[in-house]
Scaffold this motif. Sequence first.
Motif, PDB file in Angstrom:
ATOM      1  N   LYS A 159      63.166  21.882  59.102  1.00 43.61           N
ATOM      2  CA  LYS A 159      61.711  22.004  58.897  1.00 43.61           C
ATOM      3  C   LYS A 159      61.261  21.422  57.557  1.00 43.61           C
ATOM      4  N   THR A 160      61.913  21.871  56.492  1.00 44.36           N
ATOM      5  CA  THR A 160      61.485  21.429  55.163  1.00 44.36           C
ATOM      6  C   THR A 160      61.726  19.934  54.983  1.00 44.36           C
ATOM      7  N   THR A 161      62.814  19.443  55.565  1.00 41.26           N
ATOM      8  CA  THR A 161      63.106  18.006  55.474  1.00 41.26           C
ATOM      9  C   THR A 161      62.021  17.196  56.187  1.00 41.26           C
ATOM     10  N   PRO A 218      67.522  25.874  51.317  1.00 42.52           N
ATOM     11  CA  PRO A 218      66.957  26.804  52.307  1.00 42.52           C
ATOM     12  C   PRO A 218      65.701  27.471  51.756  1.00 42.52           C
ATOM     13  N   THR A 219      64.692  27.518  52.584  1.00 43.00           N
ATOM     14  CA  THR A 219      63.406  28.074  52.154  1.00 43.00           C
ATOM     15  C   THR A 219      63.510  29.592  52.033  1.00 43.00           C
ATOM     16  N   ILE A 220      62.932  30.108  50.977  1.00 49.65           N
ATOM     17  CA  ILE A 220      62.848  31.563  50.790  1.00 49.65           C
ATOM     18  C   ILE A 220      61.411  31.946  51.130  1.00 49.65           C
ATOM     19  N   PHE A 259      52.276  25.596  56.625  1.00 50.03           N
ATOM     20  CA  PHE A 259      53.065  26.754  56.207  1.00 50.03           C
ATOM     21  C   PHE A 259      54.475  26.501  56.705  1.00 50.03           C
ATOM     22  N   ASP A 260      55.345  26.117  55.792  1.00 49.06           N
ATOM     23  CA  ASP A 260      56.741  25.813  56.107  1.00 49.06           C
ATOM     24  C   ASP A 260      57.534  27.100  55.915  1.00 49.06           C
ATOM     25  N   MET A 261      57.790  27.763  57.029  1.00 49.87           N
ATOM     26  CA  MET A 261      58.380  29.104  56.974  1.00 49.87           C
ATOM     27  C   MET A 261      59.904  29.027  56.889  1.00 49.87           C
TER      28      MET A 261
HETATM   29 MG    MG Z   1      63.076  25.185  54.895  1.00 47.29          MG
END
Ligand code: MG
Length: 189
Positions: free
Chosen positions: A19-21, A56-58, A75-77
Amino acid sequence: GLKKKEVNVLCLGLDNSGKTTIINQLKPSNLCLYGPLSDDWRHVSQVKTQTQDIVPTIGFNIDKFKSSSLSFTVFDMSGQSRYRNLWEHYYKESHAIIFVIDSGDKLRMVVAKEELDTLLNHQDICSRRMPVLLFANKSDLREAMSSVKVSQLLCLENIKDKPWHICASNALKGDGLQEGVDWLQEQIA
Ligand code: MG
Ligand code: GTP
């Protein structure tokens, strides 16, 4: 110029799906291109540009990117199980969903399906005609399943009340992302 329509997008999917990538690829690569006085960007002084190290997203991150006619707030969960209960708090204010799947992660495809089904059946989602864009990500992996295979395993044909679209993507290179965003823009515009 004309102000772009503002839309909120929720980016969901299991941890490590990319997701974040993906969001990072969609963000402007150079903030200066937009100029410090651009109306659209002034109020988001904390807009982050593409970063090299993705961790990794917190909880979640809020990001912005644009297409030709829309200005997206994403919103990148976090996909980690302990944070997934945060997702539902953002359903109401979201106009669209991006759901990311790791096409190489056969073992957890059933978990991804469970999370998708729970999402689609949620009271804040089920009654709405909300576009759902799915990325069958990591298509570059040798063991990656095709987007057709992923859509079969997730039983996407059962989604009757929402427009949905699945794209194979390689977020490391950016392949497939534009096709997805173009589809999303068409659905919302
Ligand atoms: Mg992420
Ligand atoms: P959480 O924040 O924990 O929910 O994970 P995430 O979904 O945001 O995943 P993230 O973007 O942090 O990516 C996880 C790992 O997968 C990173 O090492 C990425 O470099 C890698 N990755 C992301 N997209 C791709 C892809 O298309 N292909 C390959 N081979 N690796 C990818």
